[in-house]
Design an enzyme around this catalytic site. Structure first.
Site, PDB file in Angstrom:
ATOM      1  N   GLY A   1      52.220  30.689  46.358  1.00  0.00           N
ATOM      2  CA  GLY A   1      50.802  30.423  46.261  1.00  0.00           C
ATOM      3  C   GLY A   1      50.567  29.112  45.547  1.00  0.00           C
ATOM      4  O   GLY A   1      50.409  28.064  46.159  1.00  0.00           O
ATOM      5  N   SER A   2      50.596  29.150  44.217  1.00  0.00           N
ATOM      6  CA  SER A   2      50.418  27.924  43.430  1.00  0.00           C
ATOM      7  C   SER A   2      51.570  26.953  43.618  1.00  0.00           C
ATOM      8  O   SER A   2      51.412  25.738  43.476  1.00  0.00           O
ATOM      9  CB  SER A   2      50.272  28.283  41.943  1.00  0.00           C
TER      10      SER A   2
ATOM     11  N   ARG B   1      11.240  45.613  35.574  1.00  0.00           N
ATOM     12  CA  ARG B   1      11.695  46.898  35.028  1.00  0.00           C
ATOM     13  C   ARG B   1      11.014  47.194  33.695  1.00  0.00           C
ATOM     14  O   ARG B   1      10.956  46.322  32.808  1.00  0.00           O
ATOM     15  CB  ARG B   1      13.221  46.849  34.837  1.00  0.00           C
TER      16      ARG B   1
ATOM     17  N   GLN C   1      14.394  41.622  22.864  1.00  0.00           N
ATOM     18  CA  GLN C   1      15.171  40.436  22.491  1.00  0.00           C
ATOM     19  C   GLN C   1      16.601  40.496  23.004  1.00  0.00           C
ATOM     20  O   GLN C   1      17.168  39.473  23.411  1.00  0.00           O
ATOM     21  CB  GLN C   1      15.166  40.270  20.971  1.00  0.00           C
TER      22      GLN C   1
ATOM     23  N   GLY D   1      21.506  47.467  34.313  1.00  0.00           N
ATOM     24  CA  GLY D   1      21.901  48.819  33.935  1.00  0.00           C
ATOM     25  C   GLY D   1      22.523  49.552  35.112  1.00  0.00           C
ATOM     26  O   GLY D   1      23.257  48.970  35.914  1.00  0.00           O
ATOM     27  N   GLY D   2      22.217  50.824  35.250  1.00  0.00           N
ATOM     28  CA  GLY D   2      22.787  51.614  36.345  1.00  0.00           C
ATOM     29  C   GLY D   2      22.432  51.075  37.706  1.00  0.00           C
ATOM     30  O   GLY D   2      23.217  51.186  38.666  1.00  0.00           O
TER      31      GLY D   2
ATOM     32  N   GLU E   1      42.337  27.865  45.191  1.00  0.00           N
ATOM     33  CA  GLU E   1      42.415  26.443  44.813  1.00  0.00           C
ATOM     34  C   GLU E   1      43.045  26.264  43.437  1.00  0.00           C
ATOM     35  O   GLU E   1      42.744  25.297  42.727  1.00  0.00           O
ATOM     36  CB  GLU E   1      41.030  25.793  44.849  1.00  0.00           C
TER      37      GLU E   1
ATOM     38  N   THR F   1      44.670  28.962  40.227  1.00  0.00           N
ATOM     39  CA  THR F   1      44.122  29.927  39.281  1.00  0.00           C
ATOM     40  C   THR F   1      43.625  29.235  38.003  1.00  0.00           C
ATOM     41  O   THR F   1      43.941  28.073  37.736  1.00  0.00           O
ATOM     42  CB  THR F   1      45.192  30.952  38.883  1.00  0.00           C
TER      43      THR F   1
END
Length: 389
Positions: A140-141, A277, A288, A350-351, A374, A376
């Site tokens: 790969g690399s 929400r 905050q 959240g969920g 391209e 890692t």
């Protein structure tokens, strides 16, 4: 300040009206054509062929190809904006459209005129797509370690080997393939070869179990006695490795732009959701903890964008060492931050962010690839430190 920057070898970049016009055009295209079908393509893993053809009508396919070959001849900053905005609309479809011209930079720089005349107009028109075949199952690399061989036989080369992780592998019409023409010479014996996908012995197998960018085509290539004429050598025989090195900085700056686009999409979705929400009798944007998280996300996106544009400007200026360093910095920083921002976006939701009802789970999956291809993140840090130390 400007003179001090010039003396240090640093290039400034400024966005002008033309750049902003490009951004508006791509964003409009993304909002009207890509976003409405993004989830569908992610679920079906279907390659967006018609969208690629439509994008070509707006010069968004291989936009840096010169006008004489049917392209828009966009400058590096404009090209970076196109990439960013396509990924902002949807990373999967954005990847499919943006990768349709893989390998064309090599053809433009080193290819014979017949290659340019025959293939570049087809690619910019959206009628054809190309691939760049470098990686192999065991390499790969480590590009220098590739094992695919092209053996000279009269006035032809006979290619044998396997390539993997090849974008556009099953849908491309032509591509640039790296193979060893002098295996005993190691990286000094690699050549770049133009290979048409309809040649005997050329086959591909789709990789369909991807985590993200599912609308983008990915494949393994098998080359069994594939014969190409010697005129298909791009540039000089045994010079392919050095030719390839010329384009790594540009490719990494492009991936940085992809990461910025994905991160911006996650940020946009988070801002919208936080303003809608409600919990405990107020919008969650008024808490905050949420507002500060969004502030952090926005700062990361803007910092990554600035570094990415500067890297693209430096690549265009041709300042090799500085361009290589900045492109690796941009790729490393933007990709790492894209994953962090997408993760924060899920937290803001959240969920709701953990299911496909909202796009942030898709952005999280899609952003992850930018830390891998391209080169890692670990490879980028090696390059950066090498340039510094």
């Amino acid at each position: 300040m400007a003179s001090q920057m010039a003396e240090s070898g640093q290039e400034q970049f400024l966005l002008d009206g033309a750049h902003e016009a490009v951004r508006r055009a791509v964003r409009e295209f993304g909002e009207e054509e890509i976003e409405p079908v993004a989830q569908e393509h992610d679920e079906s893993h279907e390659y967006p062929l018609e969208l690629r053809k439509l994008a070509a009508d707006y010069d968004f396919v291989a936009p840096s190809i010169p006008e004489e070959y049917g392209g828009a001849g966009m400058d590096p900053i404009s090209r970076t904006i196109v990439t960013e905005e396509l990924w902002r609309a949807d990373p999967g479809i954005g990847s499919a459209i943006g990768s349709a011209g893989f390998g064309t930079s090599m053809i433009l720089e080193y290819g014979d005129e017949w290659m340019k005349d025959e293939w570049l107009p087809q690619i910019t028109a959206g009628e054809a797509a190309s691939f760049s075949a470098i990686s192999e199952p065991a390499h790969g690399s480590n590009v220098a370690g590739i094992e695919t061989v092209a053996e000279k036989d009269g006035d032809e080369y006979v290619i044998n080997g396997n390539k993997t992780w090849i974008t556009n592998g099953t849908i491309a019409d032509v591509g640039v393939l790296m193979a060893k023409t002098s295996p005993e010479e190691g990286h000094r014996g690699i050549s770049a070869i133009l290979v048409e996908s309809d040649r005997d012995g050329f086959s591909s197998t789709k990789i369909d179990n991807k985590l993200g960018i599912r609308a983008s085509d990915l494949a393994e290539l098998q080359l069994n006695d594939v014969r190409v004429p010697e005129e298909n050598i791009i540039g000089e025989v045994d010079e392919g490795f050095y030719q390839l090195m010329d384009f790594f900085a540009s490719g990494r700056a492009s991936v940085a732009a992809q990461a910025v686009g994905a991160a911006q999409a996650a940020l946009d979705a988070s801002i919208d959701y936080a303003g809608e929400r409600e919990q405990f009798g107020q919008k969650i944007s008024e808490f905050q903890a949420v507002s500060h998280k969004i502030a952090d996300m926005a700062t990361k996106v803007e910092a990554a964008r600035s570094l990415t544009y500067r890297a693209a400007s430096q690549v265009a200026a041709g300042k090799d060492d500085e361009a290589v360093k900045l492109a690796s910095m941009a790729k490393y920083f933007a990709s790492e931050n894209a994953v962090e921002v997408a993760d924060d976006a899920i937290q803001v939701h959240g969920g709701a962010g953990y299911v496909t009802d909202h796009p942030v789970e898709r952005y999280y999956r899609d952003a992850r690839i930018t830390k891998i291809y391209e080169g890692t993140s670990e490879i980028q840090k090696n390059i950066i430190s090498d340039r510094l130390l």
